[in-house]
Design an enzyme around this catalytic site. Structure first.
Site, PDB file in Angstrom:
ATOM      1  N   GLU A 122       0.837  -1.197   0.000  1.00  0.00           N
ATOM      2  CA  GLU A 122       0.000   0.000   0.000  1.00  0.00           C
ATOM      3  C   GLU A 122       0.876   1.253   0.000  1.00  0.00           C
ATOM      4  OE1 GLU A 122      -2.823  -0.073   3.223  1.00  0.00           O
ATOM      5  OE2 GLU A 122      -3.687  -1.980   2.558  1.00  0.00           O
ATOM      6  N   GLU A 189      -8.509   1.853  -4.707  1.00  0.00           N
ATOM      7  CA  GLU A 189      -9.620   1.541  -3.797  1.00  0.00           C
ATOM      8  C   GLU A 189     -10.393   2.788  -3.420  1.00  0.00           C
ATOM      9  OE1 GLU A 189      -8.676  -1.093  -0.538  1.00  0.00           O
ATOM     10  OE2 GLU A 189     -10.614  -0.766   0.419  1.00  0.00           O
TER      11      GLU A 189
HETATM   12  O1  KIV Z   1      -6.773  -6.987   1.609  1.00  0.00           O
HETATM   13  C1  KIV Z   1      -7.577  -6.895   0.674  1.00  0.00           C
HETATM   14  O2  KIV Z   1      -8.559  -7.650   0.582  1.00  0.00           O
HETATM   15  C2  KIV Z   1      -7.362  -5.845  -0.309  1.00  0.00           C
HETATM   16  C3  KIV Z   1      -8.451  -5.599  -1.299  1.00  0.00           C
HETATM   17  C4  KIV Z   1      -9.558  -4.863  -0.647  1.00  0.00           C
HETATM   18  C5  KIV Z   1      -7.962  -4.896  -2.503  1.00  0.00           C
HETATM   19  O3  KIV Z   1      -6.361  -5.213  -0.305  1.00  0.00           O
END
Ligand code: KIV
Length: 271
Positions: A122, A189
């Site tokens: 991220e 997201e």
């Molecule tokens: O951890 C997860 O499920 C994610 C998705 C929401 C993209 O990162």
């Protein structure tokens, strides 16, 4: 002589070609062998061993508590269930933020101990050294921008991100940066659809949206949300394809009733 049917495996190059040809990319989360097998055999393109396992598998409120060892356990289970799709593993909170050396060591553990094909991190510019170092070791990386749940305590809410111009501009430049350093894609997201469209058209690598509208190159959902296992979570972006909670609960209630009235097992179900 048995003839083995050749399986065409999905690679990061396949995803690049799909973007170029306009074929949308399907992605779902999975955390265990059995569901991974069903999703792979159903034809999913990409499976994400998401750190959402922290919420849906372990019952935590956020994604922060899940550890690298726990992610490795989930990812190795998923890998044993698949034959065709590309498997991406989330690098959990704390496994890459401190410095690029720690980030690379964490990514190497994921690749070596699970057999997965890629990792997801991220953030943009703030984690770029880690992203570069992991990619330079030959490990494919997909970025994740917009609502990044590992930063929930910085954001304060799970509301739509990048509605303001300053944040939208940072997202635009982060997406370009991730492309520039060699990421094979970016998850977007919970951002406005028109911003996701602009980014999707601007960068040459695939964008995978969750709550980011129809113009992304692909879509991802959390399996517990789309299958209706987790029925309390009903954001606008979610399409629920099943009500598995109700179906499983009904089956369990029927089983309990059958046991209580000595209907199960029957003569034919015993030795
Ligand atoms: O951890 C997860 O499920 C994610 C998705 C929401 C993209 O990162």
């Amino acid at each position: 002589m048995s003839v083995q049917k050749e399986v065409r495996k999905i690679t990061t190059n396949t995803l690049q070609r799909m973007k170029a040809s306009g074929e949308k990319i399907s992605m779902l989360t999975a955390y265990d062998f059995s569901f991974a097998k069903i999703f792979d055999e159903a034809g999913i393109d990409v499976m994400l061993v998401g750190d959402s396992a922290s919420n849906v598998m372990a019952g935590h409120e956020t994604t922060l508590p899940i550890t690298l060892d726990q992610m490795i356990y989930h990812a190795a289970s998923v890998i044993r269930g698949i034959n065709r799709c590309l498997v991406v593993v989330d690098m959990p909170f704390g496994s890459y933020q401190s410095n690029s050396e720690i980030a690379l060591a964490s990514a190497i553990r994921i690749m070596k101990e699970t057999g997965a094909h890629a990792v997801k991190l991220e953030g943009g510019e703030e984690v770029i050294d880690s992203v570069k170092r992991i990619i330079s070791a030959g490990i494919p990386v997909i970025g994740h921008l917009g609502l990044t749940p590992q930063s929930i305590y910085k954001f304060g809410t799970y509301n739509v991100r990048a509605k303001e111009e300053t944040e939208a501009n940072k997202l635009r430049s982060d997406a370009e940066l991730l492309e520039e350093v060699g990421c094979f894609g970016v998850v977007l997201e919970k951002i406005p659809a028109m911003l996701a469209k602009e980014v999707t058209e601007k960068i040459s690598i695939p964008t995978i949206g969750i709550g980011a509208g129809k113009y992304c190159d692909g879509q991802v959902l959390v399996m517990h949300d789309m299958l209706g296992i987790n029925t309390e979570f009903k954001p606008r972006f979610l399409r629920q394809y099943l009500n598995l909670y109700e179906q499983v609960s009904g089956a369990v209630q029927q089983y309990i009733a059958d046991v209580k009235k000595n209907d199960f097992p029957s003569e034919s179900e015993q030795y």
